[in-house]
Scaffold this active site. Structure first.
Site, PDB file in Angstrom:
ATOM      1  N   ARG A  46     -34.916 -23.842 -38.098  1.00  0.00           N
ATOM      2  CA  ARG A  46     -35.481 -23.319 -36.850  1.00  0.00           C
ATOM      3  C   ARG A  46     -36.992 -23.157 -37.017  1.00  0.00           C
ATOM      4  O   ARG A  46     -37.766 -23.418 -36.121  1.00  0.00           O
ATOM      5  CB  ARG A  46     -34.830 -21.970 -36.473  1.00  0.00           C
ATOM      6  N   TYR A  98     -43.938 -27.415 -10.276  1.00  0.00           N
ATOM      7  CA  TYR A  98     -42.538 -27.813 -10.465  1.00  0.00           C
ATOM      8  C   TYR A  98     -41.642 -26.637 -10.036  1.00  0.00           C
ATOM      9  O   TYR A  98     -41.942 -25.474 -10.355  1.00  0.00           O
ATOM     10  CB  TYR A  98     -42.349 -28.137 -11.950  1.00  0.00           C
ATOM     11  N   ASP A 170     -50.138 -27.885 -16.741  1.00  0.00           N
ATOM     12  CA  ASP A 170     -48.935 -28.697 -16.940  1.00  0.00           C
ATOM     13  C   ASP A 170     -49.355 -30.156 -16.725  1.00  0.00           C
ATOM     14  O   ASP A 170     -49.655 -30.570 -15.614  1.00  0.00           O
ATOM     15  CB  ASP A 170     -47.860 -28.266 -15.922  1.00  0.00           C
TER      16      ASP A 170
HETATM   17  C1  LIG Z   1     -39.537 -31.672 -15.408  1.00  0.00           C
HETATM   18  C2  LIG Z   1     -40.747 -30.836 -15.335  1.00  0.00           C
HETATM   19  C3  LIG Z   1     -40.785 -29.570 -15.926  1.00  0.00           C
HETATM   20  C4  LIG Z   1     -39.585 -28.967 -16.626  1.00  0.00           C
HETATM   21  O1  LIG Z   1     -39.259 -29.667 -17.770  1.00  0.00           O
HETATM   22  P1  LIG Z   1     -37.774 -29.766 -18.395  1.00  0.00           P
HETATM   23  O2  LIG Z   1     -37.953 -30.664 -19.555  1.00  0.00           O
HETATM   24  O3  LIG Z   1     -36.889 -30.320 -17.326  1.00  0.00           O
HETATM   25  O4  LIG Z   1     -37.371 -28.376 -18.760  1.00  0.00           O
HETATM   26  C5  LIG Z   1     -41.969 -28.862 -15.862  1.00  0.00           C
HETATM   27  N1  LIG Z   1     -43.051 -29.355 -15.219  1.00  0.00           N
HETATM   28  C6  LIG Z   1     -43.039 -30.556 -14.624  1.00  0.00           C
HETATM   29  C7  LIG Z   1     -44.263 -31.041 -13.938  1.00  0.00           C
HETATM   30  C8  LIG Z   1     -41.890 -31.339 -14.643  1.00  0.00           C
HETATM   31  O5  LIG Z   1     -41.883 -32.519 -14.039  1.00  0.00           O
END
Ligand SMILES: *Cc1c(COP(=O)(O)O)cnc(C)c1O
Length: 377
Positions: A46, A98, A170
Site C-alpha cells: 500500500r 465533472y 483537473d
Molecule cells: C472521469 C473524470 C473524473 C473522475 O475520474 P474517475 O477515474 O472516473 O474516478 C474526474 N474529472 C474528469 C474531468 C473526468 O472526466
C-alpha cells in the site's frame, strides 16, 4: 528532453533484477527485509510498489511536476487533494466540473465542514467576487465537461495566490500533452487516468501532480493512510498508455477538428462546442494556453428526441460513459455523466436534454463522420 522522449523514458528504467525493458507488474503485497529496519525502500505494497512508483515518476515528469501520486480512480485522487483543506475552509469550485466532483462537494465534503461556492471560473471578475477570507482553494477544470468552457489558468492563479489560496486544475480533458497547468501557475494537477493517459478504455485510475514539498508529503501520507492506491496491474497499463500519449493526442486532435467542423456545418446541428472552432467564445485563450484542442466535442440537437435518435442511431461510435479511449464514444451528459447535477443548474450551463457529447477516437475520420451523418439523418 522532448515530450515523447519523456513519455517513453521517465520512470521506465530497465528492471534492476532482470533488465526487463518494460517495468514488470510487481504483484506482491509485501517485501522481504534483510534485517530490522533494513530494506530496499519497499516495505508494504500500500505504501510502496515499484510498478506504481515508475508510473508516478512518469506522469509527474510529463506534467513538469516534482511529485506525483497514482490513485485507484480520478475521484479518489480528487478526494485526496481535498484533504489539503480542513473544516471551516472555503473552496471555490468551477460551476461546470465533472459531475462526480460536484457530487463529492455537495453530498460528502459539506458534511465534514468544507464550505464551497460554485463560480464561473472563465470570468475572472466573477471569480474575484467569490473569494472569502477563508478561501483556501480554487478547483478548476478547463476545458469543462461537456460544454468546453475555457478558463484562464494564469489569471486564476494570480487571483488565488494574491489571496493565499491554492489552485487545483483537473487536466483530464487535454492531458499534459496539450496543457501544462503547473507551467501556467497552478499548484496541483489532478487526472482521471481512466481517460487519455491510459487511453485504451481498460483501466480506472487517478493521479495528483504537484511541486510543493509540504503538500506532496501530505498527499503521500493521505494516499498511504486511506489506501486508495492504483494497483500494480493498472499502473502497468497506464505506464504502457502514456508511452503513446503524444501520437494518440495528435490523432485525437486531428480527428476532433474534422468532426467539429463537420458538425458545425450540419443542418441538423444547432450548436457545436469545441475550443478549436473560431466561433468558440474563448478560441483565442485556448490557442494561447493549450497546444492543441483535443478530441472532445459536444453538440446541440435541439431536443431529447433528436439526441436519442443520434445516440441510438450510431453504429461505429459506442454509446457509453467515459472518454479518452482510442475508440469513439458518444454520450448524453444530461442523463449520464451529469445526472447528479440539478436540472436548473444543468440548463444554465447549456447541458440541455438535446446535448450530445462525443469523445472522438482515432479511427479513420471518414468512418466517424459517415456514422454521425447517417445517425443525424
Ligand atoms: C472521469 C473524470 C473524473 C473522475 O475520474 P474517475 O477515474 O472516473 O474516478 C474526474 N474529472 C474528469 C474531468 C473526468 O472526466
Amino acid at each position: 528532453m522532448g515530450f515523447s522522449t519523456t513519455a517513453i523514458h521517465a520512470g521506465n528504467e530497465p528492471d534492476i533484477a532482470t533488465g526487463a525493458v518494460s517495468v514488470p507488474i510487481y504483484q506482491t503485497s509485501t517485501y522481504a527485509q534483510e534485517g530490522l529496519g533494513k530494506h530496499k525502500g519497499f516495505e508494504y505494497a500500500r505504501t510502496q510498489n515499484p510498478t506504481r512508483l515508475a508510473l508516478e515518476k512518469n506522469i509527474a515528469a510529463l506534467e513538469n511536476a516534482k511529485y506525483g501520486y497514482a490513485f485507484a480512480s480520478g475521484m479518489s485522487a480528487i478526494d485526496t487533494v481535498l484533504k489539503l483543506v480542513k473544516a471551516g475552509d472555503h473552496v471555490i469550485l468551477g460551476d461546470n466540473t465533472y459531475g462526480g466532483t460536484y457530487r463529492l462537494f455537495s453530498r460528502i465534503l459539506v458534511d465534514y465542514g468544507i464550505e464551497f461556492d460554485l463560480a464561473d471560473t472563465s470570468d475572472l471578475t466573477n471569480l474575484e467576487s467569490s473569494f472569502k477570507p477563508n478561501t483556501k482553494m480554487v478547483f478548476v477544470e478547463t476545458p469543462t465537461n461537456p460544454v468546453m468552457t475555457v478558463t484562464d489558468l494564469h489569471g486564476v492563479s494570480e487571483l488565488a495566490h494574491a489571496r493565499g489560496a491554492k489552485v487545483v486544475c483537473d487536466n483530464t480533458f487535454l492531458s499534459p500533452y496539450f496543457q501544462k497547468p503547473i507551467d501556467l501557475g497552478c499548484d496541483i494537477v489532478v487526472h482521471s487516468t481512466t481517460k487519455y493517459l491510459n487511453g485504451h478504455s481498460d483501466s480506472v485510475g487517478g493521479f495528483v501532480a504537484l511541486n510543493d514539498e509540504a503538500d506532496a508529503e501530505w498527499i503521500k501520507f493521505v494516499q498511504n493512510s486511506i489506501g486508495a492506491i492504483l494497483s500494480p496491474f493498472d499502473s502497468f497499463l497506464v505506464l504502457r498508455g502514456t508511452k503513446t500519449l503524444a501520437v494518440r493526442m495528435e490523432a485525437h486532435d486531428k480527428n476532433g477538428r474534422v468532426v467539429a467542423n463537420f458538425l458545425a456545418e450540419h443542418p441538423k446541428v444547432q450548436k457545436v462546442y469545441y475550443p478549436g472552432l473560431a466561433s468558440h467564445p474563448q478560441h483565442e485563450l485556448a490557442k494561447k494556453q493549450q497546444t492543441g484542442f483535443g478530441g472532445m466535442v459536444a453538440f446541440e440537437t435541439g431536443s431529447l428526441e433528436n439526441a436519442k435518435r443520434v445516440l441510438e442511431g450510431v453504429k461505429l461510435c459506442t454509446l457509453g460513459e467515459s472518454l479518452g479511449g482510442v475508440e469513439s464514444l458518444i454520450s448524453h451528459p444530461a442523463t449520464m455523466t451529469h445526472a447528479s447535477v440539478p436540472t436548473e443548474t444543468r440548463n444554465k450551463l447549456g447541458i440541455t436534454d438535446g446535448l450530445v457529447r462525443i469523445s472522438v477516437g482515432i479511427e479513420d475520420v471518414e468512418d466517424i463522420i459517415e456514422d454521425l451523418d447517417q445517425a443525424l439523418k
